[in-house]
Write a protein that holds these residues in place. Structure first.
Motif, PDB file in Angstrom:
ATOM      1  N   PRO A 131      -0.241   1.923   8.764  1.00  0.00           N
ATOM      2  CA  PRO A 131      -0.565   1.433   7.414  1.00  0.00           C
ATOM      3  C   PRO A 131      -0.570   2.570   6.381  1.00  0.00           C
ATOM      4  O   PRO A 131      -0.173   2.380   5.240  1.00  0.00           O
ATOM      5  CB  PRO A 131      -1.952   0.817   7.573  1.00  0.00           C
ATOM      6  CG  PRO A 131      -2.009   0.423   9.016  1.00  0.00           C
ATOM      7  CD  PRO A 131      -1.212   1.466   9.757  1.00  0.00           C
ATOM      8  N   ARG A 132      -1.010   3.736   6.776  1.00  0.00           N
ATOM      9  CA  ARG A 132      -1.034   4.883   5.850  1.00  0.00           C
ATOM     10  C   ARG A 132       0.377   5.207   5.362  1.00  0.00           C
ATOM     11  O   ARG A 132       0.604   5.438   4.180  1.00  0.00           O
ATOM     12  CB  ARG A 132      -1.656   6.090   6.556  1.00  0.00           C
ATOM     13  CG  ARG A 132      -1.750   7.299   5.696  1.00  0.00           C
ATOM     14  CD  ARG A 132      -2.482   8.419   6.417  1.00  0.00           C
ATOM     15  NE  ARG A 132      -2.418   9.615   5.612  1.00  0.00           N
ATOM     16  CZ  ARG A 132      -2.202  10.812   6.076  1.00  0.00           C
ATOM     17  NH1 ARG A 132      -2.056  11.000   7.374  1.00  0.00           N
ATOM     18  NH2 ARG A 132      -2.158  11.846   5.282  1.00  0.00           N
ATOM     19  N   ILE A 133       1.341   5.202   6.272  1.00  0.00           N
ATOM     20  CA  ILE A 133       2.741   5.480   5.910  1.00  0.00           C
ATOM     21  C   ILE A 133       3.279   4.356   5.034  1.00  0.00           C
ATOM     22  O   ILE A 133       3.942   4.602   4.027  1.00  0.00           O
ATOM     23  CB  ILE A 133       3.613   5.622   7.175  1.00  0.00           C
ATOM     24  CG1 ILE A 133       3.078   6.725   8.068  1.00  0.00           C
ATOM     25  CG2 ILE A 133       5.075   5.789   6.822  1.00  0.00           C
ATOM     26  CD1 ILE A 133       3.539   8.102   7.791  1.00  0.00           C
ATOM     27  N   LEU A 134       3.006   3.120   5.408  1.00  0.00           N
ATOM     28  CA  LEU A 134       3.486   1.981   4.620  1.00  0.00           C
ATOM     29  C   LEU A 134       2.924   2.009   3.198  1.00  0.00           C
ATOM     30  O   LEU A 134       3.641   1.743   2.230  1.00  0.00           O
ATOM     31  CB  LEU A 134       3.132   0.666   5.316  1.00  0.00           C
ATOM     32  CG  LEU A 134       3.898   0.381   6.609  1.00  0.00           C
ATOM     33  CD1 LEU A 134       3.337  -0.854   7.292  1.00  0.00           C
ATOM     34  CD2 LEU A 134       5.382   0.221   6.335  1.00  0.00           C
ATOM     35  N   ASN A 135       1.640   2.340   3.050  1.00  0.00           N
ATOM     36  CA  ASN A 135       1.037   2.430   1.718  1.00  0.00           C
ATOM     37  C   ASN A 135       1.666   3.547   0.895  1.00  0.00           C
ATOM     38  O   ASN A 135       1.905   3.381  -0.305  1.00  0.00           O
ATOM     39  CB  ASN A 135      -0.479   2.623   1.816  1.00  0.00           C
ATOM     40  CG  ASN A 135      -1.184   1.347   2.209  1.00  0.00           C
ATOM     41  OD1 ASN A 135      -0.695   0.251   1.943  1.00  0.00           O
ATOM     42  ND2 ASN A 135      -2.326   1.488   2.857  1.00  0.00           N
ATOM     43  N   ALA A 136       1.933   4.664   1.514  1.00  0.00           N
ATOM     44  CA  ALA A 136       2.548   5.791   0.799  1.00  0.00           C
ATOM     45  C   ALA A 136       3.942   5.427   0.302  1.00  0.00           C
ATOM     46  O   ALA A 136       4.394   5.945  -0.723  1.00  0.00           O
ATOM     47  CB  ALA A 136       2.610   7.015   1.711  1.00  0.00           C
ATOM     48  N   ALA A 137       4.621   4.530   0.999  1.00  0.00           N
ATOM     49  CA  ALA A 137       5.990   4.161   0.647  1.00  0.00           C
ATOM     50  C   ALA A 137       6.069   3.034  -0.374  1.00  0.00           C
ATOM     51  O   ALA A 137       7.160   2.655  -0.783  1.00  0.00           O
ATOM     52  CB  ALA A 137       6.752   3.776   1.913  1.00  0.00           C
ATOM     53  N   ARG A 138       4.957   2.504  -0.828  1.00  0.00           N
ATOM     54  CA  ARG A 138       4.970   1.377  -1.779  1.00  0.00           C
ATOM     55  C   ARG A 138       5.322   1.810  -3.200  1.00  0.00           C
ATOM     56  O   ARG A 138       5.769   1.001  -3.997  1.00  0.00           O
ATOM     57  CB  ARG A 138       3.622   0.664  -1.776  1.00  0.00           C
ATOM     58  CG  ARG A 138       3.371  -0.078  -0.480  1.00  0.00           C
ATOM     59  CD  ARG A 138       2.127  -0.940  -0.587  1.00  0.00           C
ATOM     60  NE  ARG A 138       1.719  -1.410   0.714  1.00  0.00           N
ATOM     61  CZ  ARG A 138       2.280  -2.424   1.364  1.00  0.00           C
ATOM     62  NH1 ARG A 138       3.288  -3.050   0.826  1.00  0.00           N
ATOM     63  NH2 ARG A 138       1.837  -2.783   2.545  1.00  0.00           N
ATOM     64  N   ILE A 139       5.076   3.064  -3.520  1.00  0.00           N
ATOM     65  CA  ILE A 139       5.432   3.538  -4.862  1.00  0.00           C
ATOM     66  C   ILE A 139       6.572   4.558  -4.692  1.00  0.00           C
ATOM     67  O   ILE A 139       6.781   5.095  -3.599  1.00  0.00           O
ATOM     68  CB  ILE A 139       4.223   4.153  -5.578  1.00  0.00           C
ATOM     69  CG1 ILE A 139       3.663   5.352  -4.802  1.00  0.00           C
ATOM     70  CG2 ILE A 139       3.140   3.121  -5.810  1.00  0.00           C
ATOM     71  CD1 ILE A 139       2.558   6.079  -5.529  1.00  0.00           C
ATOM     72  N   PRO A 140       7.336   4.815  -5.742  1.00  0.00           N
ATOM     73  CA  PRO A 140       8.471   5.737  -5.609  1.00  0.00           C
ATOM     74  C   PRO A 140       8.039   7.098  -5.053  1.00  0.00           C
ATOM     75  O   PRO A 140       6.979   7.624  -5.414  1.00  0.00           O
ATOM     76  CB  PRO A 140       8.990   5.868  -7.044  1.00  0.00           C
ATOM     77  CG  PRO A 140       8.556   4.606  -7.708  1.00  0.00           C
ATOM     78  CD  PRO A 140       7.230   4.265  -7.080  1.00  0.00           C
ATOM     79  N   TYR A 141       8.879   7.636  -4.190  1.00  0.00           N
ATOM     80  CA  TYR A 141       8.555   8.916  -3.570  1.00  0.00           C
ATOM     81  C   TYR A 141       9.840   9.654  -3.200  1.00  0.00           C
ATOM     82  O   TYR A 141      10.907   9.069  -3.085  1.00  0.00           O
ATOM     83  CB  TYR A 141       7.678   8.732  -2.326  1.00  0.00           C
ATOM     84  CG  TYR A 141       8.371   8.013  -1.192  1.00  0.00           C
ATOM     85  CD1 TYR A 141       9.033   8.725  -0.194  1.00  0.00           C
ATOM     86  CD2 TYR A 141       8.368   6.621  -1.118  1.00  0.00           C
ATOM     87  CE1 TYR A 141       9.669   8.067   0.844  1.00  0.00           C
ATOM     88  CE2 TYR A 141       8.989   5.956  -0.086  1.00  0.00           C
ATOM     89  CZ  TYR A 141       9.650   6.682   0.889  1.00  0.00           C
ATOM     90  OH  TYR A 141      10.281   6.030   1.915  1.00  0.00           O
ATOM     91  N   ALA A 142       9.687  10.942  -3.010  1.00  0.00           N
ATOM     92  CA  ALA A 142      10.731  11.789  -2.430  1.00  0.00           C
ATOM     93  C   ALA A 142      10.133  12.344  -1.150  1.00  0.00           C
ATOM     94  O   ALA A 142       8.953  12.702  -1.103  1.00  0.00           O
ATOM     95  CB  ALA A 142      11.119  12.907  -3.378  1.00  0.00           C
TER      96      ALA A 142
END
Length: 191
Positions: A131-142
């Motif tokens: 879930p931590r990874i999925l949450n981090a990927a919800r907003i734009p990222y590099a």
């Protein structure tokens, strides 16, 4: 004990890891090669300890070079992960006298990295991300993947990202790092 391994003439012993600090390995492999007629193959990821010494802790340069010389003495083949590393290795071998004229016949080959297998069937992919990874990927990222240390130039990347943030403000994508923590990165950690 190599008797337990059932090593036969013509077998190939492959070392895929960095065995820099394991000194008993080289004499053992040399003996097995001589007594059993095996061939020896080593994987070399890069020559950074020799080519980018400012990114390596003191003592590792000599350790790495000693290891490279020791494996060159017994290797029949080197495997590298890129054409650039193959060129660096082939150049080092030539400069250090590991040539046919001097009695060495060491080949080198490139084995593609994992990104070459991008079409790998999805059903073989790892389990669901946390879930931590999925949450981090919800907003734009590099995403920057690799060991987090000075030789990967993380300090420069962080400073560039700070400049991007100064221009874009809250519209700046998050910068995520994925990898083990390396060495010589105190400035980066402080940043």
């Amino acid at each position: 004990d190599d008797a337990e391994a059932h090593i036969s003439p013509g077998d190939i012993i492959f070392s895929g890891g960095a065995t820099w600090g394991f000194k008993p390995l080289m004499p053992a492999l040399a003996r097995i090669k001589r007594e059993r007629g095996t061939r020896i193959c080593f994987f070399v990821h890069d020559l950074i300890p020799l080519l980018a010494q400012s990114h390596v802790e003191q003592g590792h340069i000599e350790l790495f070079e000693g290891w490279l010389k020791a494996i060159a003495e017994i290797s029949d083949l080197f495997v590298t992960n890129s054409q650039a590393t193959k060129l660096d290795l082939d150049t080092w071998l030539l400069q250090n006298g590991y040539t046919r004229e001097n009695g060495y016949d060491i080949g080198s080959r490139v084995v593609p990295l994992a990104h070459q297998f991008a079409d790998w069937p999805r059903h073989l992919a790892p389990s669901k991300p946390s879930p931590r990874i999925l949450n981090a990927a919800r907003i734009p990222y590099a995403l920057c993947v690799g060991t987090i240390d000075s030789r990967k130039n993380v300090w420069t990347l962080a400073n560039v990202w700070r400049e991007i943030h100064a221009k874009l403000g809250t519209a700046t994508p998050r910068l995520l790092f994925a990898g083990k923590h390396g060495r010589l990165k105190d400035d980066f950690d402080d940043f």
